[in-house]
Design a protein around this motif. Structure first.
Motif, PDB file in Angstrom:
ATOM      1  N   ARG A  51      21.948 -60.005  31.157  1.00 43.23           N
ATOM      2  CA  ARG A  51      21.586 -59.616  29.785  1.00 43.23           C
ATOM      3  C   ARG A  51      22.488 -58.474  29.297  1.00 43.23           C
ATOM      4  NH1 ARG A  51      16.187 -60.975  31.468  1.00 43.23           N
ATOM      5  NH2 ARG A  51      15.907 -58.888  32.349  1.00 43.23           N
ATOM      6  N   VAL A  61      14.854 -66.777  23.620  1.00 43.50           N
ATOM      7  CA  VAL A  61      14.434 -65.566  24.328  1.00 43.50           C
ATOM      8  C   VAL A  61      13.580 -65.902  25.548  1.00 43.50           C
ATOM      9  CG1 VAL A  61      13.007 -63.479  24.130  1.00 43.50           C
ATOM     10  CG2 VAL A  61      14.672 -64.029  22.347  1.00 43.50           C
ATOM     11  N   LEU A 108      16.971 -59.724  23.983  1.00 43.03           N
ATOM     12  CA  LEU A 108      17.109 -60.873  24.880  1.00 43.03           C
ATOM     13  C   LEU A 108      15.979 -60.952  25.898  1.00 43.03           C
ATOM     14  CD1 LEU A 108      20.953 -60.644  25.587  1.00 43.03           C
ATOM     15  CD2 LEU A 108      19.809 -62.322  24.122  1.00 43.03           C
ATOM     16  N   GLY A 129      12.395 -60.242  22.750  1.00 45.38           N
ATOM     17  CA  GLY A 129      12.403 -60.719  21.370  1.00 45.38           C
ATOM     18  C   GLY A 129      12.226 -59.602  20.363  1.00 45.38           C
TER      19      GLY A 129
END
Length: 308
Positions: free
Chosen positions: A290, A279, A260, A263
């Protein structure tokens, strides 16, 4: 004489039945905006900094930024969104008062996100993922509007949708909503911690992850048994992967967090296609959010990957 009377009664009964069907259909398909009693939940002032995070979590720029230019905050719309029902165009959501949403009240944005209803009282097509946004909190809607108002106005409107004439009557979307649209709030699970509950809200509502990572039926509704188990890209150019343990069961929570943020996947690969756009947005979120997303995704039930 008796036969004539019977026929007359039959004709009256048929007309009455048709009227009843029409009235019921009219009521079912009627847009349902936010009630006057609820309007007070959506004041015209909000927290800009929090709204910036809502904007990123909702992946707004990926659809509404004007194509062919580098500024993700140039929200003139126009991107083509192909589907089995035709090609839709994302609208201008910049603060321009003529071509964008500069004249919208916060309650107008709330109606769009939470009810799928436009300021003129018509249905939005569900290519706009309001079935997920409908679970947003009032505070996030207010803060998002505060942030959108700080952006640069963009002149110009997106081209019109190019869809099958059968679907051009927006009133018919009311039938779709009857089948698939739920406005039930996402209530915190007392048996889970705050991190998991935050992740659930981000994944199920703001992030609208299931809108892509699922398979749809002939009417475009998500098949519940395929939720998060992957599905065909509506544009017909790929397949959204299964994000349940069937596909990513070997990933750690930190692996999901890293994906996240950068990538990067744990097998030294990188996400591609539209996920690379997402992303860009999730990289702007806080580490806490996240991790919350990762915790919820790791808790999803295993579901078999749907057949392409």
């Amino acid at each position: 004489m008796r036969m004539r009377t019977v026929r007359r009664y039959a004709a009256v009964a048929a007309v009455t039945a048709l009227v009843v069907v029409f009235v019921v259909a009219w009521r079912i398909t009627m847009p349902q905006p936010i009630s006057a009693a609820e309007m007070g939940r959506f004041p015209d002032t909000g927290d800009v900094a929090r709204g910036r995070q809502v904007f990123a979590a909702g992946d707004c720029a990926s659809c509404h930024a004007s194509p062919g230019q580098p500024d993700r905050l140039h929200l003139g719309g126009g991107i083509a969104l192909a589907s089995p029902f035709g090609t839709f165009r994302a609208p201008n959501i910049s603060p321009d008062p003529v071509d964008g949403i500069g004249n919208w009240r916060t309650s107008d944005l709330a109606n769009a996100l939470l009810r799928g209803v436009s300021p003129d009282g018509s249905h939005y097509y569900p290519v706009f993922p309001y079935p997920s946004f409908a679970h947003m909190s009032a505070g996030d809607v207010v803060d998002l509007m505060a942030y959108l108002r700080t952006l640069e106005p963009v002149k110009g409107r997106a081209p019109p949708h190019d869809i099958n004439p059968i679907f051009s009557v927006r009133r018919f979307v009311g039938f779709w909503k009857t089948l698939y649209f739920s406005q039930t709030p996402i209530e915190p699970d007392p048996n889970r911690d705050m991190k998991w509950n935050r992740g659930r809200y981000l994944v199920e509502s703001l992030g609208h992850c299931a809108e892509c990572h699922a398979t749809r039926d002939l009417l475009g509704g998500i098949k519940p048994e395929t939720r998060f188990a992957g599905g065909v890209d509506p544009e017909g150019v790929g397949f959204y992967p299964n994000i349940t343990p069937v596909r990513i069961g070997g990933w750690s929570e930190q692996d999901v967090v890293e994906m996240l943020k950068s990538g990067q996947t744990p097998n030294h690969g990188r996400v591609g296609s539209s996920m690379s756009e997402i992303v860009v947005n999730t990289a702007l979120l806080s580490d806490e959010d996240r991790h919350a997303i990762a915790a919820y995704i790791k808790s999803l039930p295993a579901r078999p990957t749907a057949a392409p």
